[in-house]
Design an enzyme around this catalytic site. Structure first.
Site, PDB file in Angstrom:
ATOM      1  CB  SER A   7     -20.144  33.125  13.167  1.00  0.00           C
ATOM      2  OG  SER A   7     -21.196  33.835  12.592  1.00  0.00           O
ATOM      3  CG  HIS A 140      -2.015  -4.824 -11.836  1.00  0.00           C
ATOM      4  ND1 HIS A 140      -3.139  -4.925 -10.911  1.00  0.00           N
ATOM      5  CD2 HIS A 140      -2.545  -5.316 -13.042  1.00  0.00           C
ATOM      6  CE1 HIS A 140      -4.206  -5.290 -11.554  1.00  0.00           C
ATOM      7  NE2 HIS A 140      -3.850  -5.554 -12.601  1.00  0.00           N
ATOM      8  CB  SER A 261      17.159  17.026   1.057  1.00  0.00           C
ATOM      9  OG  SER A 261      17.453  16.602   2.292  1.00  0.00           O
ATOM     10  CE  LYS A 267      15.271  12.950  -1.862  1.00  0.00           C
ATOM     11  NZ  LYS A 267      14.855  13.031  -0.439  1.00  0.00           N
ATOM     12  CD  GLU A 274       6.477  14.650  -1.438  1.00  0.00           C
ATOM     13  OE1 GLU A 274       6.719  15.412  -0.551  1.00  0.00           O
ATOM     14  OE2 GLU A 274       7.256  13.597  -1.898  1.00  0.00           O
TER      15      GLU A 274
END
Length: 445
Positions: A7, A140, A261, A267, A274
């Site tokens: 380990s 919602h 992008s 973009k 994310e």
């Protein structure tokens, strides 16, 4: 099998915890008369040299070094000679590794708590500075009622506050000493475990040796905590990803936390958010994987427990990084208060219309239906609700008067939500004050 069993490739990061625990154990052996003062001093000084090599990147790992414990002990023997063989008297790698992990994790947990407090502080600062920005609140993912941007920011700050409180409660449970438990049955030389605990700044001593070497609840609990905290960060990321999309345009991420992008030059992608959202799944996987290992183990130590380290280390690394990235995103993003306000629509005040009649004595269940009919009338006549005539309102209920025009004021609607926890200016400022006072009272060690 030697490579499969080793380990050292990942537990080497506990070198300082191992050195610190070994030095305390050397002093404990000295107190019991099992080491002379000269021998104890030689071991402590030798371990300082081992630590210096790790710190300087000069420690050479050999193929025979199975784990951090054998590596450090091997190098110590090379530096101080045969007296190094006395260090393991009455000690097992079973209680040694459990001690090392607790020393290592308590330090990392304190650092993570400090990162979390910094994130909350940024949220509080933004909320106070931008308290006048108003925006749609959603249920919602549909426009519901107007709120303050500051109220939205603080909604996430309160989740992080709960995370910080839970972590502060967890740290003392991590900080319990297993050293002196031996392999499983206890220490045969009567070492003073409370003295060792005090030497290593532990809050207490684990009272049962079998439990001491086998318990990894502190790992599981930290992984639970990390999963919930990452869930909160993921939900916050999702909100800002949505609000930064062109269809909303409420916020704009700084270039440092966005990417372009590779194909489309227009973009600006919220990659930082994310990745935070994505890593929440990774942290959950670490927790679930470890629990599957942990659930079927017989007493006491089993080699399966070697599998506790990689998910723990990976979780600590990713969680610490995500919190710091979140702090960077939140401290640098820009809001577009004009777009937020422009997204407000009269129909979001339908509840206020119902409340107008409530204040005139009409039961809410009845006013709810009346407000619904006003919405339908607005749609049928293609007229904004604020521009319906008093006659049209009176056709819905005779208690409508000219003062109904005051309903269509968004700030008024917001500031009527003045009960504790509401979105009014004063209640939001009260939240800011409450969180500032709490932040001042919580200082990580």
């Amino acid at each position: 099998m030697q490579a499969f069993n080793a380990s050292i490739g990942f537990d080497r990061r506990m070198w300082l915890a191992d050195v610190t625990g070994s030095q305390a154990y050397a002093r404990a052996l000295r107190r019991q008369g099992l080491l002379s003062q000269h021998e104890a001093d030689a071991l402590v000084a030798g371990l300082d040299r081992v630590a210096a090599e790790w710190r300087d990147g000069a420690f050479a790992i050999l193929p025979s070094d199975e784990d951090i414990h054998t590596a450090n002990e091997r190098r110590l023997a090379e530096l101080v000679g045969p007296v190094a063989g006395k260090l393991h008297t009455g000690r097992s790698r079973n209680d040694q590794v459990a001690t090392d992990m607790r020393i290592w994790l308590r330090s990392e947990a304190q650092a993570i708590l400090a990162h979390l407090l910094a994130l909350i502080r940024v949220a509080v600062d933004r909320a106070e500075a931008e308290i006048d920005a108003i925006m749609p609140g959603y249920t919602h993912l549909q426009k519901a009622q107007p709120i303050r941007w500051a109220h939205f920011v603080l909604s996430h700050a309160w989740s992080w506050h709960a995370d910080a409180v839970r972590l502060a409660q967890l740290i003392p449970r991590i900080n319990q000493l297993p050293l002196g438990s031996g392999a499983l049955a206890g220490n045969p030389f009567g070492v003073d475990r409370p003295a060792i605990a005090a030497d290593l700044a532990f809050d207490g001593v684990i009272p049962n040796s079998l439990y001491g070497v086998s318990d990894r609840d502190f790992v599981a609990e930290f992984l639970f905590w990390s999963t919930l905290t990452m869930t909160h960060l993921s939900r916050w990321s999702e909100d800002l990803i949505i609000y930064s999309a062109g269809e909303f345009g409420f916020v704009r991420l700084a270039d440092a936390y966005s990417t372009g992008s590779s194909l489309m030059p227009q973009k600006k992608n919220p990659d930082s958010l994310e990745l935070v959202r994505g890593k929440s799944g990774r942290v959950f996987g670490n927790m679930s994987g470890f629990l599957m290992t942990y659930k079927g183990l017989p007493s006491t130590y089993n080699k399966d427990l070697q599998e506790d380290k990689e998910p723990l280390f990976d979780t600590v690394d990713n969680l610490a990084g995500c919190i710091q990235i979140a702090t960077g995103v939140l401290s640098t993003l820009q809001i577009d208060s004009d777009k937020m306000r422009a997204s407000l629509t009269n129909d979001m005040l339908a509840t206020d219309l119902a409340e107008y009649l409530v204040r005139k004595g009409v039961p809410f269940r009845e006013t709810h239906h009346i407000a619904g009919r006003a919405v339908r009338l607005s749609e049928e006549t293609n007229t904004p609700m604020s521009q319906l005539t008093i006659e049209q309102f009176k056709s819905l209920h005779p208690l409508f008067e000219a003062d109904v025009a005051a309903v269509w004021d968004y700030e008024r609607s917001i500031d009527q939500r003045s009960a504790v926890g509401g979105t009014s200016r004063q209640t939001v400022l009260d939240q800011v004050k409450q969180l500032r006072e709490w932040l001042a009272s919580v200082q990580p060690k």
